[in-house]
Design a protein around this motif. Structure first.
Motif, short mmCIF file in Angstrom:
data_model
loop_
_atom_site.label_atom_id
_atom_site.label_comp_id
_atom_site.label_asym_id
_atom_site.label_seq_id
_atom_site.Cartn_x
_atom_site.Cartn_y
_atom_site.Cartn_z
N GLN A 28 0.83 -1.08 -0.10
CA GLN A 28 0.06 -0.11 -0.02
C GLN A 28 0.88 1.19 -0.03
O GLN A 28 0.47 2.31 -0.85
N ALA A 29 1.90 1.31 0.87
CA ALA A 29 2.88 2.49 0.81
C ALA A 29 3.56 2.44 -0.66
O ALA A 29 3.61 3.61 -1.00
N LEU A 30 3.85 1.41 -1.12
CA LEU A 30 4.39 1.68 -2.37
C LEU A 30 3.67 1.99 -3.47
O LEU A 30 3.77 2.99 -4.29
N ASN A 31 2.26 1.53 -3.49
CA ASN A 31 1.23 2.21 -4.30
C ASN A 31 1.00 3.73 -4.23
O ASN A 31 0.92 4.28 -5.19
N TYR A 32 0.97 4.29 -2.88
CA TYR A 32 0.87 5.49 -2.34
C TYR A 32 1.96 6.40 -3.21
O TYR A 32 1.84 7.39 -3.72
N ALA A 33 3.08 6.03 -3.21
CA ALA A 33 4.45 6.60 -3.70
C ALA A 33 4.23 6.47 -4.97
O ALA A 33 4.47 7.71 -5.54
N LEU A 34 3.71 5.62 -5.71
CA LEU A 34 3.74 5.75 -7.40
C LEU A 34 2.72 6.45 -7.68
O LEU A 34 3.27 7.32 -8.72
N MET A 35 1.54 6.42 -6.95
CA MET A 35 0.51 7.25 -7.43
C MET A 35 0.67 9.02 -7.09
O MET A 35 0.64 9.70 -7.93
N SER A 36 1.64 9.09 -6.09
CA SER A 36 1.83 10.33 -5.76
C SER A 36 2.82 10.77 -6.82
O SER A 36 2.50 12.20 -7.01
N LYS A 37 3.67 10.09 -7.12
CA LYS A 37 4.63 10.52 -8.31
C LYS A 37 3.74 11.13 -9.56
O LYS A 37 4.09 12.09 -10.08
N HIS A 38 2.57 10.52 -10.00
CA HIS A 38 1.77 10.89 -10.94
C HIS A 38 1.09 12.14 -10.80
O HIS A 38 1.11 12.98 -11.44
N LEU A 39 0.56 11.97 -9.47
CA LEU A 39 0.17 13.59 -9.04
C LEU A 39 0.89 14.58 -8.92
O LEU A 39 0.67 15.75 -9.22
#
Length: 146
Positions: free
Chosen positions: A87-98
């Protein structure tokens, strides 16, 4: 009626009539993709090289570990990707897009499209979080933790 063929190594194979099929997000999509890849491998004679391949198992697959290793003849990557919190990895990757959208430094077509059609004259912080695709809404939910 439209029909499709597959060109593999310069040779045309099959004639497939257009019909309803799998949609994005359909639970059968991964299985269909695997069937297609297996058939392409059979047609082309290509096979996975076990010496160059590794199997990375999720926690849910560890019960079938030995059977998978025997069936696939792959070496198990004992180190894995060292991902402890998906979940933390997913947040990090999505945050990069944002962040790419917020900073407007990314020249990608996706960022430019989002800025033009999703955000328009607003900001990421003020745009309506209930409008748009599921993916866009999930990205906007990250505003609360950024």
């Amino acid at each position: 009626m439209a029909a499709f063929s597959v060109c593999l190594n310069g040779n045309i194979h099959g004639l497939f009539p257009r019909a309803r099929g799998l949609r994005l997000g359909d639970p059968m999509s991964p299985y269909f993709s695997m069937l297609v890849m297996e058939e392409f491998a059979n047609l082309s004679g290509l096979q996975a090289n076990p010496a160059k391949s590794k199997l990375i198992l999720s926690k849910s697959a560890h019960g079938n570990r030995e059977a998978l290793l025997q069936f696939l003849s792959f070496q198990l990557d004992e180190d894995g990707l060292d991902i402890r919190d998906v979940q933390a990895l997913n947040y990090a990757l999505m945050s990069k897009h944002l962040w790419a959208v917020i900073s407007n430094r990314d020249p990608s077509i996706w960022v430019q499209w989002v800025r033009q059609y999703r955000i328009r004259h607003k900001t990421v912080w003020t745009v309506n979080a209930n409008a748009g695709s599921w993916c866009w809404r999930k990205l906007l939910q990250l505003r609360a933790i950024l």
